[in-house]
Design a protein around this motif. Sequence first.
Motif, PDB file in Angstrom:
ATOM      1  N   CYS A 129      -3.556   4.024  12.267  1.00 30.42           N
ATOM      2  CA  CYS A 129      -3.785   4.943  11.146  1.00 30.42           C
ATOM      3  C   CYS A 129      -4.625   4.238  10.083  1.00 30.42           C
ATOM      4  CB  CYS A 129      -2.473   5.444  10.562  1.00 30.42           C
ATOM      5  SG  CYS A 129      -1.445   4.137   9.882  1.00 30.42           S
ATOM      6  N   LYS A 130      -5.003   4.961   9.068  1.00 27.27           N
ATOM      7  CA  LYS A 130      -5.773   4.359   7.995  1.00 27.27           C
ATOM      8  C   LYS A 130      -5.086   4.625   6.654  1.00 27.27           C
ATOM      9  CE  LYS A 130      -9.109   6.743   5.682  1.00 27.27           C
ATOM     10  NZ  LYS A 130      -8.422   7.684   4.820  1.00 27.27           N
ATOM     11  N   TYR A 131      -5.311   3.698   5.715  1.00 26.27           N
ATOM     12  CA  TYR A 131      -4.766   3.869   4.374  1.00 26.27           C
ATOM     13  C   TYR A 131      -5.920   3.912   3.388  1.00 26.27           C
ATOM     14  CZ  TYR A 131      -0.765   1.846   6.843  1.00 26.27           C
ATOM     15  OH  TYR A 131       0.209   1.574   7.760  1.00 26.27           O
ATOM     16  N   VAL A 140      -8.549   1.004   4.404  1.00 25.76           N
ATOM     17  CA  VAL A 140      -8.023  -0.136   5.161  1.00 25.76           C
ATOM     18  C   VAL A 140      -7.326   0.429   6.392  1.00 25.76           C
ATOM     19  CG1 VAL A 140      -6.500  -2.143   5.128  1.00 25.76           C
ATOM     20  CG2 VAL A 140      -7.701  -1.484   3.044  1.00 25.76           C
ATOM     21  N   TRP A 141      -7.725  -0.074   7.553  1.00 29.65           N
ATOM     22  CA  TRP A 141      -7.180   0.450   8.810  1.00 29.65           C
ATOM     23  C   TRP A 141      -5.947  -0.343   9.221  1.00 29.65           C
ATOM     24  CZ3 TRP A 141      -9.568   4.719  11.117  1.00 29.65           C
ATOM     25  CH2 TRP A 141     -10.790   5.089  10.552  1.00 29.65           C
ATOM     26  N   ASP A 142      -5.049   0.368   9.887  1.00 30.85           N
ATOM     27  CA  ASP A 142      -3.860  -0.282  10.441  1.00 30.85           C
ATOM     28  C   ASP A 142      -3.963  -0.112  11.957  1.00 30.85           C
ATOM     29  OD1 ASP A 142      -1.348  -1.043  11.313  1.00 30.85           O
ATOM     30  OD2 ASP A 142      -0.322  -0.223   9.549  1.00 30.85           O
ATOM     31  N   ILE A 151       0.849  -1.201   0.000  1.00 29.89           N
ATOM     32  CA  ILE A 151       0.000   0.000   0.000  1.00 29.89           C
ATOM     33  C   ILE A 151       0.886   1.253   0.000  1.00 29.89           C
ATOM     34  CG2 ILE A 151      -1.687   1.332   1.323  1.00 29.89           C
ATOM     35  CD1 ILE A 151      -2.887  -1.343   2.267  1.00 29.89           C
ATOM     36  N   ALA A 152       1.921   1.242   0.850  1.00 26.05           N
ATOM     37  CA  ALA A 152       2.804   2.416   0.946  1.00 26.05           C
ATOM     38  C   ALA A 152       3.465   2.723  -0.399  1.00 26.05           C
ATOM     39  CB  ALA A 152       3.863   2.172   2.015  1.00 26.05           C
TER      40      ALA A 152
END
Length: 339
Positions: A163-165, A156-158, A124-125
Amino acid sequence: MSTYYNPVEIYSGTSGCRQLADKLDGEYANVSSILLLTRGGGVEARESLRPLQSWMQKRTVQLKELSISNPNLTDIVSLKTQLNDNDFQLIIAIGGGSVMDVAKAISAIQHLKISTVEDLRSAIAEGAYALDKVTPWIGIPTTAGTGSEVTKWATVWDTELSCKYSISKDVLYAKKALVNADLMQSMPLRLSFSTGLDALSHAVEAYWSVMSNPISRIYALTAIEAIRTYLPRLIYDPLSIEIREQLAMASLYSGLAFSNTRTTACHSISYPLSLIHGIDHGLAVSLLLGSVARINEPALIEREKLYKAFGVANVEGIGQTVQDLYRLYQIRTTFGNMG
Ligand SMILES: [Fe+2]
């Protein structure tokens, strides 16, 4: 900005499901294996989805009933691992925003080597998802709603890093969407209320976004007027299919509006309120509308049109409308009251 783009083929109304099934017959004739994502409760067996059921019956269908709300990295990796041996060619998502978020995430990573949370976090990053092969998906919302059936991003949550993406690419738009108010008729009032306020917030934020354009603003205004008109009526007649249809279409219009603008300050501020304090998304976002509206007022384009859609005389009326809705639904009206 003056361009508007949304590629989702949308079916609605009483003949919508039949038309969708006919189209699938032609376009997806070669599909032999389907991943069907739902929230459970046998929603896929509803009478109003009969044409779709007939179409799916001729194929292998793997049903996954998700109990996930606000999917996180672990949820997505775990589901992908369970599905690894299944080479489905189409995803059908029948549910609310979380179910459709999962559909988009699986669509984006089905063909990638991702087996751990760290793999997914890095993908994702780096934007290393939805690369060569993306699984097509079809969105059938059961709430009104997130508008996720016509947007290209998934949240999508982390939970580990708090945090969230956002997974977001043009190829992640649904191929088709079916808006069927019958699927929303038995939605509990509290959920109808919070998802309706989420849709209202999407529309308002799309209206004042710096990314707005003349077409997104028309969708936004149409959605605002319908939601502020029909959400109060729903509490007196929750089984009315006419009211459910109005709210279903309003949610779609707000989705079409913010699909081109994304959300703005209310959503940004709301994420920690939901992640840390557990405040329902629709409530957290909508409670901010009045304050952010006052800040944004000097920059509003054609502000009279926004006030007219709300049925109010000035910017103060926006927050007042939300407060009136809270009182009608007997929801606490301040963050303090929510703890
Ligand atoms: Fe939202």
